[in-house]
Scaffold this motif. Structure first.
Motif, mmCIF file in Angstrom:
data_model
loop_
_atom_site.group_PDB
_atom_site.id
_atom_site.type_symbol
_atom_site.label_atom_id
_atom_site.label_comp_id
_atom_site.label_asym_id
_atom_site.label_seq_id
_atom_site.Cartn_x
_atom_site.Cartn_y
_atom_site.Cartn_z
ATOM 1 N N ALA A 298 0.829 -1.208 0.000
ATOM 2 C CA ALA A 298 0.000 0.000 0.000
ATOM 3 C C ALA A 298 0.861 1.254 0.000
ATOM 4 O O ALA A 298 0.608 2.201 -0.754
ATOM 5 C CB ALA A 298 -0.944 -0.009 1.204
ATOM 6 N N SER A 299 1.899 1.275 0.821
ATOM 7 C CA SER A 299 2.778 2.444 0.882
ATOM 8 C C SER A 299 3.584 2.593 -0.409
ATOM 9 O O SER A 299 3.804 3.714 -0.889
ATOM 10 C CB SER A 299 3.726 2.329 2.080
ATOM 11 N N ILE A 300 4.019 1.482 -0.964
ATOM 12 C CA ILE A 300 4.791 1.528 -2.208
ATOM 13 C C ILE A 300 3.918 2.058 -3.337
ATOM 14 O O ILE A 300 4.332 2.932 -4.112
ATOM 15 C CB ILE A 300 5.331 0.128 -2.549
ATOM 16 N N PHE A 301 2.698 1.548 -3.436
ATOM 17 C CA PHE A 301 1.797 1.987 -4.506
ATOM 18 C C PHE A 301 1.463 3.476 -4.344
ATOM 19 O O PHE A 301 1.376 4.213 -5.331
ATOM 20 C CB PHE A 301 0.509 1.159 -4.492
ATOM 21 N N ALA A 302 1.287 3.909 -3.092
ATOM 22 C CA ALA A 302 0.990 5.320 -2.856
ATOM 23 C C ALA A 302 2.160 6.199 -3.285
ATOM 24 O O ALA A 302 1.972 7.274 -3.856
ATOM 25 C CB ALA A 302 0.662 5.542 -1.380
ATOM 26 N N ALA A 303 3.372 5.732 -3.025
ATOM 27 C CA ALA A 303 4.556 6.504 -3.400
ATOM 28 C C ALA A 303 4.665 6.649 -4.913
ATOM 29 O O ALA A 303 5.152 7.668 -5.417
ATOM 30 C CB ALA A 303 5.812 5.838 -2.845
ATOM 31 N N ALA A 304 4.199 5.639 -5.629
ATOM 32 C CA ALA A 304 4.257 5.686 -7.088
ATOM 33 C C ALA A 304 3.255 6.671 -7.664
ATOM 34 O O ALA A 304 3.374 7.080 -8.825
ATOM 35 C CB ALA A 304 4.011 4.290 -7.665
ATOM 36 N N GLY A 305 2.264 7.024 -6.876
ATOM 37 C CA GLY A 305 1.340 8.086 -7.263
ATOM 38 C C GLY A 305 0.495 7.799 -8.480
ATOM 39 O O GLY A 305 0.104 8.707 -9.199
ATOM 40 N N GLY A 306 0.187 6.549 -8.743
ATOM 41 C CA GLY A 306 -0.662 6.214 -9.884
ATOM 42 C C GLY A 306 0.076 6.202 -11.207
ATOM 43 O O GLY A 306 -0.540 6.050 -12.263
ATOM 44 N N GLY A 307 1.406 6.346 -11.177
ATOM 45 C CA GLY A 307 2.152 6.401 -12.430
ATOM 46 C C GLY A 307 2.561 5.057 -12.991
ATOM 47 O O GLY A 307 3.230 5.002 -14.027
ATOM 48 N N ILE A 308 2.188 3.982 -12.320
ATOM 49 C CA ILE A 308 2.568 2.641 -12.789
ATOM 50 C C ILE A 308 1.578 2.168 -13.840
ATOM 51 O O ILE A 308 0.364 2.212 -13.642
ATOM 52 C CB ILE A 308 2.604 1.658 -11.600
ATOM 53 N N ARG A 309 2.125 1.689 -14.952
ATOM 54 C CA ARG A 309 1.258 1.240 -16.045
ATOM 55 C C ARG A 309 0.649 -0.124 -15.764
ATOM 56 O O ARG A 309 -0.523 -0.341 -16.037
ATOM 57 C CB ARG A 309 2.063 1.196 -17.357
ATOM 58 N N TYR A 310 1.457 -1.044 -15.223
ATOM 59 C CA TYR A 310 0.935 -2.377 -14.915
ATOM 60 C C TYR A 310 1.481 -2.871 -13.580
ATOM 61 O O TYR A 310 2.677 -2.751 -13.304
ATOM 62 C CB TYR A 310 1.317 -3.388 -16.006
ATOM 63 N N TYR A 311 0.586 -3.427 -12.784
ATOM 64 C CA TYR A 311 0.922 -4.120 -11.549
ATOM 65 C C TYR A 311 0.840 -5.610 -11.870
ATOM 66 O O TYR A 311 -0.257 -6.154 -12.036
ATOM 67 C CB TYR A 311 -0.070 -3.770 -10.441
ATOM 68 N N VAL A 312 1.994 -6.261 -11.943
ATOM 69 C CA VAL A 312 2.055 -7.627 -12.467
ATOM 70 C C VAL A 312 2.263 -8.617 -11.327
ATOM 71 O O VAL A 312 3.339 -8.679 -10.724
ATOM 72 C CB VAL A 312 3.186 -7.768 -13.505
#
Length: 312
Positions: A268-282
């Motif tokens: 959750a913290s890692i995804f928040a740090a990415a700020g929605g800029g990740i194209r795919y969560y694999v």
């Protein structure tokens, strides 16, 4: 095996319904009760917080089940996997092999089950062992793939070798960009533990590749395994990291790869740090070859369910 999974799904649905009924009765009877914990809210999965369009799975998870052949039996197991993934809710997969199928045949199989290839792991060579990049790009075009790259970097010994490898990748990435595709670099742990003159191999790969030509698929397990904070990497390298490999770490059982949500990585913290800029969560879980207690279908299903309850 398919019947067993179907039975498991039915039993889980019955259990969820029963638990939901108990929770409902409890809430009605205790209006002043404390609000549910984060864990309870996640288990209720109120709304999808990572869009299904951004969730994928690396088919390496099923490498032992599918096998490494190119015969009809291997291809039948591949098709069963694709069918089951589609039924779980996946809309994207990340192949590591075409299992002897042509790109046209593999694409037809994906289309049949309403799936897309979000990316692809395929050997893109090294400075001393080049491959036919043009042929890979043509296959990617047919498959509808934008992102592609080797499943891992070579474990090199010197700074000069890492620089030469990065420069090679940059040239491949330029060729890919001109074809409308994107080369990605996927890490293991040695890119962070190999240090030369104060720079990790990962830093060297970043420094000697052009952001226009090369992006990175950050494997969250391997970074964590190497003792690196993924959030620090995200803060340092920003949108050069465009894909995540989401797999968990078991802190007690030899720090082995674990089913997503059962380990101790703070996604959750890692995804928040990415700020929605990740194209795919694999989602990925490396096979536990020879371990009959490991069910890749269970890993895939739990991974999908977990991601749909996390905020992008």
């Amino acid at each position: 095996m398919r019947e067993a999974r179907s039975l498991r799904s039915v039993l889980r649905a019955v259990l969820v319904a029963a638990v939901s009924a108990v929770l409902f009765v409890g809430l009605v009877g205790t209006a002043s009760a404390a609000p549910p914990s984060d864990a309870q809210e996640n288990s209720a999965c109120v709304g999808r917080t990572i869009p299904t369009s951004k969730i994928s799975i690396q088919l390496w998870t099923f490498a032992e089940y599918i096998g490494f052949g190119t015969d009809a039996a291997t291809q039948a197991r591949l098709e069963e996997v694709l069918s089951q993934l589609a039924a779980m809710g996946y809309r994207n997969v990340e192949p590591f092999s075409l299992s002897g199928l042509t790109a046209e045949q593999f694409r037809a199989l994906l289309d049949e089950y309403g799936l897309k290839a979000s990316a692809r792991h395929v050997n893109v060579g090294t400075p001393t062992a080049t491959v036919d990049i043009a042929a890979i790009l043509e296959e990617n075009r047919i498959l509808g793939i934008k992102y592609f790259g080797s499943g891992g970097t070579p474990n090199l010994n010197t700074e000069a070798e890492w620089i030469a490898y990065a420069q090679y990748l940059n040239a491949v990435g330029e060729q890919a960009r001109k074809a409308g595709q994107t080369l990605m670099v996927h890490n293991h742990n040695w890119e962070f533990t190999d240090v030369f003159n104060g720079r990790t191999a990962y830093d060297i790969l970043m420094a000697y590749t052009d952001p226009k030509n090369v992006v990175f698929q950050l494997d969250l397990y391997w970074a964590t395994f190497a003792g690196v904070d993924p959030i620090a990497l995200i803060e340092r390298y920003g949108n050069r990291i465009q894909l995540f490999h989401v797999k968990d770490l078991n802190p007690t059982l030899n720090r082995r790869i674990e089913i997503v949500g059962r380990g101790n990585i703070d996604f959750a913290s890692i995804f928040a740090a990415a700020g929605g800029g990740i194209r795919y969560y694999v989602v990925e879980h490396d096979p536990r070859f020879g371990d009959e207690t490991f069910d890749p279908f269970e890993a895939a299903e739990e991974g999908f369910d977990y991601l749909t309850c996390k905020r992008a």
